[in-house]
Design a protein around this motif. Structure first.
Motif, PDB file in Angstrom:
ATOM      1  N   GLU A 212       0.775  -1.281   0.042  1.00  0.00           N
ATOM      2  CA  GLU A 212      -0.032  -0.025  -0.023  1.00  0.00           C
ATOM      3  C   GLU A 212       0.957   1.169   0.009  1.00  0.00           C
ATOM      4  N   GLN A 213       2.075   1.273   0.070  1.00  0.00           N
ATOM      5  CA  GLN A 213       2.846   2.349  -0.059  1.00  0.00           C
ATOM      6  C   GLN A 213       3.151   3.049  -1.358  1.00  0.00           C
ATOM      7  N   TYR A 214       2.674   2.165  -2.285  1.00  0.00           N
ATOM      8  CA  TYR A 214       2.426   2.524  -3.742  1.00  0.00           C
ATOM      9  C   TYR A 214       1.044   2.620  -4.279  1.00  0.00           C
ATOM     10  N   GLU A 215       0.836   3.327  -5.281  1.00  0.00           N
ATOM     11  CA  GLU A 215      -0.518   3.638  -5.714  1.00  0.00           C
ATOM     12  C   GLU A 215      -1.082   2.343  -6.316  1.00  0.00           C
ATOM     13  N   ASP A 216       0.138   2.007  -7.356  1.00  0.00           N
ATOM     14  CA  ASP A 216      -0.170   0.738  -8.212  1.00  0.00           C
ATOM     15  C   ASP A 216       1.015   0.139  -8.712  1.00  0.00           C
ATOM     16  N   GLY A 217       0.930  -0.900  -9.316  1.00  0.00           N
ATOM     17  CA  GLY A 217       2.286  -1.551  -9.601  1.00  0.00           C
ATOM     18  C   GLY A 217       3.070  -0.646 -10.659  1.00  0.00           C
ATOM     19  N   HIS A 218       2.258   0.125 -11.341  1.00  0.00           N
ATOM     20  CA  HIS A 218       2.892   0.716 -12.466  1.00  0.00           C
ATOM     21  C   HIS A 218       3.824   1.932 -11.636  1.00  0.00           C
ATOM     22  N   SER A 219       3.239   2.689 -10.788  1.00  0.00           N
ATOM     23  CA  SER A 219       3.916   3.714  -9.971  1.00  0.00           C
ATOM     24  C   SER A 219       5.096   3.047  -9.194  1.00  0.00           C
ATOM     25  N   ALA A 220       5.052   1.727  -8.554  1.00  0.00           N
ATOM     26  CA  ALA A 220       5.965   1.045  -8.008  1.00  0.00           C
ATOM     27  C   ALA A 220       7.338   1.175  -8.843  1.00  0.00           C
ATOM     28  N   ILE A 221       7.157   0.761 -10.156  1.00  0.00           N
ATOM     29  CA  ILE A 221       8.240   0.689 -11.140  1.00  0.00           C
ATOM     30  C   ILE A 221       8.928   1.750 -11.312  1.00  0.00           C
ATOM     31  N   GLU A 222       8.186   2.894 -11.514  1.00  0.00           N
ATOM     32  CA  GLU A 222       8.990   4.134 -11.705  1.00  0.00           C
ATOM     33  C   GLU A 222       9.503   4.934 -10.554  1.00  0.00           C
ATOM     34  N   VAL A 223       8.711   4.605  -9.353  1.00  0.00           N
ATOM     35  CA  VAL A 223       9.365   4.939  -8.111  1.00  0.00           C
ATOM     36  C   VAL A 223      10.742   4.368  -7.902  1.00  0.00           C
ATOM     37  N   ARG A 224      10.855   3.226  -7.997  1.00  0.00           N
ATOM     38  CA  ARG A 224      12.139   2.436  -7.861  1.00  0.00           C
ATOM     39  C   ARG A 224      13.008   2.486  -8.812  1.00  0.00           C
ATOM     40  N   LEU A 225      12.794   2.899 -10.089  1.00  0.00           N
ATOM     41  CA  LEU A 225      13.759   3.399 -10.807  1.00  0.00           C
ATOM     42  C   LEU A 225      14.216   4.769 -10.759  1.00  0.00           C
ATOM     43  N   VAL A 226      13.381   5.962 -10.333  1.00  0.00           N
ATOM     44  CA  VAL A 226      14.009   7.099 -10.001  1.00  0.00           C
ATOM     45  C   VAL A 226      14.848   7.094  -8.923  1.00  0.00           C
ATOM     46  N   GLU A 227      14.524   6.259  -7.740  1.00  0.00           N
ATOM     47  CA  GLU A 227      15.291   6.058  -6.515  1.00  0.00           C
ATOM     48  C   GLU A 227      16.562   5.536  -7.145  1.00  0.00           C
ATOM     49  N   ARG A 228      16.827   4.666  -7.769  1.00  0.00           N
ATOM     50  CA  ARG A 228      18.012   4.097  -8.225  1.00  0.00           C
ATOM     51  C   ARG A 228      18.914   4.733  -9.400  1.00  0.00           C
ATOM     52  N   LEU A 229      18.145   5.616 -10.395  1.00  0.00           N
ATOM     53  CA  LEU A 229      18.597   6.050 -11.547  1.00  0.00           C
ATOM     54  C   LEU A 229      18.534   7.443 -11.481  1.00  0.00           C
ATOM     55  N   GLY A 230      17.736   8.233 -10.735  1.00  0.00           N
ATOM     56  CA  GLY A 230      17.368   9.525 -10.768  1.00  0.00           C
ATOM     57  C   GLY A 230      16.812   9.909 -12.175  1.00  0.00           C
ATOM     58  N   ASP A 231      17.433  10.661 -13.009  1.00  0.00           N
ATOM     59  CA  ASP A 231      16.743  11.262 -14.253  1.00  0.00           C
ATOM     60  C   ASP A 231      16.654  10.181 -15.101  1.00  0.00           C
ATOM     61  N   ALA A 232      17.310   9.320 -15.301  1.00  0.00           N
ATOM     62  CA  ALA A 232      17.184   8.283 -16.469  1.00  0.00           C
ATOM     63  C   ALA A 232      15.691   7.508 -15.912  1.00  0.00           C
ATOM     64  N   GLY A 233      15.438   7.470 -14.500  1.00  0.00           N
ATOM     65  CA  GLY A 233      14.278   6.710 -14.201  1.00  0.00           C
ATOM     66  C   GLY A 233      12.985   7.709 -14.473  1.00  0.00           C
TER      67      GLY A 233
END
Length: 429
Positions: A81-102
């Motif tokens: 529930e910390q994520y709105e949905d699975g799509h958001s979770a993927i983007e959040v993770r990529l931004v956390e790890r890769l910054g602008d590329a995410g």
């Protein structure tokens, strides 16, 4: 909940409203998550091909998407529930790890085509499993028909004793039914096998997206061409898949009914493998056919799911949030339906026939139809032959093997045409 992808400065989010909007979406998205990751990888490759990403950015995204999939499968990453949905979770993770590329991963796509492509990939997987279990069930039935074909079995209409039948006819009937079901599953898979990724929110984008690449990379048979139809097709594909599942579950329901009757003391024709029965909590003498009863009930999940999705589709063109509710329906239908069907092949392999009880249930009345046909073959008009054969005084205990051997019409006991059924089944492999 993490920052919402669509949240803008000055927009207040009401927690109760957001909970209603999200519902169980993020939990349901666990079913789709690995497919969503695969689609994100293909989309990133397409973005690199049109110059939105450079080679290093693509390499980083591919590395992190692979790591995310591995973490999810190992339980190190939990979609909750910390994520709105699975799509958001993927983007959040990529931004956390890769910054602008995410932050670039969502260029040219919408959560609308994300869910569409994940749904198609998930349905392709489930329909392939459905076709496989139907083929396996048909093969078991054909094998047993070949070995046990001559064994007499009472044939019933209206649950009343009717004519002498055989195990060959019983097995061949289910073999052909599951061959049809496998064919329908494969045909439906072919129809579902269209790539909607790159249709965005249903109107395309002002980029030359590499849709041919994502179609090939994700293993789709073709591209779903119209961006607008990608949204209009939502629900249609899901219902078609459920209908293919329902076809197999209807056969399973009727087969389970046979076994429910045949295992009862009143019939006593079949002994089930012990693992397919359970005991009573109060009656020490009982072994209950619970597995086949739940197999019989499983069609209800598919019927309910189809109705639920159909009721969602009273909509104009374009995307509408109503469609969010379709996910739970297909998960429930295939979860319960495939769960039941995938228990069937071993049940069919291991059930045991009680041939003495089957033979004892053949009474003289069950040869009356043979008598009527014999009289007609001798030249008596059939209606007169029918009248004479209806007289109990003319009934006598017949020879079941002779009755079956004389049943030479194509598809009946003496001419099961198992080779033809085997050819149809082999063509589906």
């Amino acid at each position: 909940m993490s920052q919402l992808l669509w949240q803008k400065p000055g927009v207040q989010v009401d927690a109760r409203i957001q909970q209603f909007l999200a519902g169980e979406d993020v939990i349901l998205d666990r079913e789709f998550f690995l497919f969503d990751i695969d689609a994100s990888r293909a989309h990133a490759q397409g973005l690199q091909q049109i110059g939105i990403l450079d080679a290093d950015e693509l390499a980083g995204l591919e590395r992190e998407l692979t790591a995310l999939a591995e973490d999810f499968k190992a339980g190190r990453f939990v979609l909750d529930e910390q994520y709105e949905d699975g799509h958001s979770a993927i983007e959040v993770r990529l931004v956390e790890r890769l910054g602008d590329a995410g932050k670039k991963i969502h260029t040219g796509r919408s959560r609308n085509d994300q869910i569409l492509v994940a749904t198609r990939l998930w349905l392709k997987d489930r329909l392939a499993r459905l076709a496989a279990v139907c083929r396996e069930s048909a093969q078991v039935a054909l094998a047993r028909a070949g070995v046990e074909g001559a064994m007499p079995l009472p044939g019933y209409t209206h649950l009343q004793r009717a004519v002498v039948s055989s195990l060959g006819m019983w097995w061949a009937a289910w073999a052909e039914g599951f061959i049809d079901d496998a064919q329908r599953a494969q045909q439906t898979l072919g129809w579902v096998d269209a790539n909607p990724l790159g249709s965005a929110a249903g109107y395309g984008v002002n980029l030359p997206l590499a849709r041919e690449h994502t179609t090939s990379a994700l293993g789709f048979g073709r591209m779903q061409v119209s961006a607008a139809y990608a949204q209009l097709s939502r629900g249609k594909f899901e219902m078609a898949a459920i209908e293919a599942l329902s076809s197999a579950l209807l056969d399973l329901r009727r087969l389970a009914w046979d076994l429910s009757l045949f295992t009862s003391a009143e019939f006593g024709f079949v002994a089930l493998p012990s693992q397919y029965t359970t005991g009573s909590s109060i009656m020490p003498n009982k072994r209950n056919p619970d597995v086949i009863e739940l197999m019989r009930a499983s069609y209800s999940a598919a019927a309910a799911a189809r109705t639920e999705i159909e009721q969602l589709l009273s909509l104009p063109s374009g995307y509408h949030r109503d469609l969010q509710f379709s996910k739970g329906a297909i998960f429930h239908a295939f979860g319960r339906g495939l769960g039941a069907l995938e228990l069937l092949p071993d049940l069919l392999r291991n059930l045991e026939w009680k041939t003495e009880a089957m033979r004892a249930a053949l009474d003289p009345s069950m040869y009356a139809t043979d008598l009527a046909v014999d009289l007609a073959r001798q030249g008596l008009p059939f209606r007169e032959a029918y009248r004479q054969a209806a007289d109990p005084a003319r009934w006598a205990q017949g020879d079941p093997e002779a009755s079956l051997a004389a049943r030479t019409s194509p598809g009946s006991a003496a001419d099961l045409r198992l080779a033809e059924l085997q050819q149809r089944l082999d063509a589906l492999q």
